[in-house]
Design an enzyme around this catalytic site. Structure first.
Site, PDB file in Angstrom:
ATOM      1  CE1 TYR A 240      -3.587   2.637   0.464  1.00 32.70           C
ATOM      2  CE2 TYR A 240      -2.269   3.393   2.331  1.00 32.70           C
ATOM      3  CZ  TYR A 240      -3.311   3.584   1.426  1.00 32.70           C
ATOM      4  OH  TYR A 240      -4.063   4.738   1.490  1.00 32.70           O
TER       5      TYR A 240
ATOM      6  CE  LYS B  56      -3.335   5.491  -1.734  1.00 33.07           C
ATOM      7  NZ  LYS B  56      -4.406   5.890  -2.665  1.00 33.07           N
TER       8      LYS B  56
HETATM    9  P1  NAP Z   1     -13.219   2.987   1.307  1.00 31.33           P
HETATM   10  O1  NAP Z   1     -14.310   3.491   2.194  1.00 31.33           O
HETATM   11  O2  NAP Z   1     -12.785   1.568   1.407  1.00 31.33           O
HETATM   12  O3  NAP Z   1     -13.640   3.332  -0.203  1.00 31.33           O
HETATM   13  C1  NAP Z   1     -12.846   2.908  -1.288  1.00 31.33           C
HETATM   14  C2  NAP Z   1     -13.620   3.146  -2.558  1.00 31.33           C
HETATM   15  O4  NAP Z   1     -12.811   2.697  -3.658  1.00 31.33           O
HETATM   16  C3  NAP Z   1     -14.924   2.340  -2.610  1.00 31.33           C
HETATM   17  O5  NAP Z   1     -15.899   3.111  -3.259  1.00 31.33           O
HETATM   18  C4  NAP Z   1     -14.537   1.158  -3.465  1.00 31.33           C
HETATM   19  O6  NAP Z   1     -15.618   0.553  -4.139  1.00 31.33           O
HETATM   20  C5  NAP Z   1     -13.614   1.846  -4.448  1.00 31.33           C
HETATM   21  N1  NAP Z   1     -12.824   0.906  -5.231  1.00 31.33           N
HETATM   22  C6  NAP Z   1     -11.927  -0.011  -4.806  1.00 31.33           C
HETATM   23  N2  NAP Z   1     -11.453  -0.716  -5.852  1.00 31.33           N
HETATM   24  C7  NAP Z   1     -12.085  -0.247  -6.963  1.00 31.33           C
HETATM   25  C8  NAP Z   1     -12.042  -0.557  -8.334  1.00 31.33           C
HETATM   26  N3  NAP Z   1     -11.268  -1.539  -8.810  1.00 31.33           N
HETATM   27  N4  NAP Z   1     -12.810   0.160  -9.196  1.00 31.33           N
HETATM   28  C9  NAP Z   1     -13.608   1.151  -8.728  1.00 31.33           C
HETATM   29  N5  NAP Z   1     -13.718   1.476  -7.435  1.00 31.33           N
HETATM   30  C10 NAP Z   1     -12.965   0.793  -6.568  1.00 31.33           C
HETATM   31  O7  NAP Z   1     -11.885   3.849   1.515  1.00 31.33           O
HETATM   32  P2  NAP Z   1     -11.618   5.397   1.788  1.00 31.33           P
HETATM   33  O8  NAP Z   1     -11.017   5.497   3.142  1.00 31.33           O
HETATM   34  O9  NAP Z   1     -12.788   6.222   1.429  1.00 31.33           O
HETATM   35  O10 NAP Z   1     -10.407   5.628   0.761  1.00 31.33           O
HETATM   36  C11 NAP Z   1     -10.514   6.413  -0.403  1.00 31.33           C
HETATM   37  C12 NAP Z   1      -9.120   6.807  -0.843  1.00 31.33           C
HETATM   38  O11 NAP Z   1      -8.469   7.521   0.200  1.00 31.33           O
HETATM   39  C13 NAP Z   1      -8.201   5.614  -1.168  1.00 31.33           C
HETATM   40  O12 NAP Z   1      -7.427   5.917  -2.307  1.00 31.33           O
HETATM   41  C14 NAP Z   1      -7.312   5.513   0.070  1.00 31.33           C
HETATM   42  O13 NAP Z   1      -6.052   4.946  -0.227  1.00 31.33           O
HETATM   43  C15 NAP Z   1      -7.190   6.978   0.438  1.00 31.33           C
HETATM   44  N6  NAP Z   1      -6.816   7.232   1.841  1.00 31.33           N
HETATM   45  C16 NAP Z   1      -7.657   6.882   2.847  1.00 31.33           C
HETATM   46  C17 NAP Z   1      -7.272   7.159   4.151  1.00 31.33           C
HETATM   47  C18 NAP Z   1      -8.179   6.855   5.322  1.00 31.33           C
HETATM   48  O14 NAP Z   1      -7.756   7.099   6.465  1.00 31.33           O
HETATM   49  N7  NAP Z   1      -9.375   6.337   5.125  1.00 31.33           N
HETATM   50  C19 NAP Z   1      -6.030   7.757   4.424  1.00 31.33           C
HETATM   51  C20 NAP Z   1      -5.199   8.088   3.357  1.00 31.33           C
HETATM   52  C21 NAP Z   1      -5.617   7.820   2.072  1.00 31.33           C
HETATM   53  P3  NAP Z   1     -16.398  -0.757  -3.538  1.00 31.33           P
HETATM   54  O15 NAP Z   1     -17.392  -0.230  -2.533  1.00 31.33           O
HETATM   55  O16 NAP Z   1     -17.022  -1.348  -4.751  1.00 31.33           O
HETATM   56  O17 NAP Z   1     -15.355  -1.634  -2.909  1.00 31.33           O
END
Ligand code: NAP
Length: 241
Positions: free
Chosen positions: A164, A168
């Site tokens: 992961y 990034k």
């Molecule tokens: P999340 O709630 O798990 O949401 C992830 C989203 O990505 C979901 O809508 C998921 O769809 C979608 N996704 C995954 N694989 C996909 C694919 N092959 N095609 C299309 N959509 C896909 O996570 P989140 O926390 O909101 O994260 C969003 C972004 O923020 C990510 O890039 C993550 O790395 C980044 N981020 C998050 C955090 C944090 O603390 N949460 C911190 C730093 C960065 P499904 O529902 O279909 O699985």
């Protein structure tokens, strides 16, 4: 120009939940038509319904970022519905399995690395390259790549996740590459770190809300024409590479 052409359209990938949904809602609230990119039909429809219930102009875009075919169809959907694209937020991302030390460097499971890269990096390239012709039709196009400070080689923060975190780092690098290629154009590309946010991704183990996490992406999606290019930002400003 009529009203339809004056209205800006933003595509958010992975917009059915979490930070992506909050970005979609935030952009919708400031007047964008939101293209809700999501791979699952039921989850996508539900997200579009929720946004419309909030008074937001939204439409669904079937989009699996790991599939060339899906991405090509998604570009056609956006073209047919909106004619151009003003903002692309590459938000879809996965952490990848860490079972059995799969993301410890010394026991790294390369299949996990490939899977994570396919979504977090190659997915961004697929979607960006498919959408660029539509972005180039806009007056002030913006691309925001949702990264993480875990990808910062300077900070080296968060849990050790060698698939992961490295995905990034590579996303940051490819963001800079796009910004260099697009330097002479009106397309502004940046990376954003949302902070540690309560979503499925983190087991909702944080006081920080998706709306708070979405704020920096919305700022970068609406930068003025003289705004920064090829950078990495969070709420506090520049994040070191
Ligand atoms: P999340 O709630 O798990 O949401 C992830 C989203 O990505 C979901 O809508 C998921 O769809 C979608 N996704 C995954 N694989 C996909 C694919 N092959 N095609 C299309 N959509 C896909 O996570 P989140 O926390 O909101 O994260 C969003 C972004 O923020 C990510 O890039 C993550 O790395 C980044 N981020 C998050 C955090 C944090 O603390 N949460 C911190 C730093 C960065 P499904 O529902 O279909 O699985």
């Amino acid at each position: 120009m009529d009203d339809v052409n004056d209205k800006k359209t933003a595509l958010v990938t992975g917009a059915n939940k979490g930070i992506g949904f909050a970005i979609a809602r935030g952009l919708g609230a400031i007047g964008f038509t939101v293209a809700v990119g999501a791979r699952d039909t039921a989850r996508r429809d539900e997200a579009v319904d929720r946004l419309r219930a909030d008074g937001i102009d939204a439409f669904g875009v079937a989009l699996d970022v790991t599939s060339d075919d899906s991405v090509a169809v998604a570009a056609k959907t956006v073209e047919q519905t909106a004619g151009r694209l003003d903002v692309l937020v590459n938000n879809a991302g996965i952490a990848g399995s860490s079972d059995g030390g799969a993301q410890n460097p010394s026991t790294l499971d390369l299949d996990v690395v490939r899977t994570v890269l396919d979504t977090n990096v190659f997915g961004v390239v697929r979607v960006t390259n498919a959408m660029l012709p539509l972005l180039r039709r806009a007056e002030s196009p913006r691309i925001v790549n949702i990264s993480s400070n875990m990808g910062s080689l300077t900070l080296q923060t968060g849990p050790q996740l060698a698939a992961y975190a490295t995905s990034k780092s590579m996303l940051n690098s490819i963001t800079a590459q796009y910004a260099r290629e697009l330097a002479g154009t009106n397309v502004i590309v940046n990376a954003a770190c949302p902070g540690y946010v309560a979503t499925d991704f983190t087991g909702f183990n944080s006081p920080r809300t998706p709306e708070q996490g979405a704020a920096i992406a919305i700022t970068l999606a609406t930068l003025p024409d003289d705004g920064p290019r090829g950078g990495f930002f969070d709420d506090g400003g520049v994040v070191p590479w």
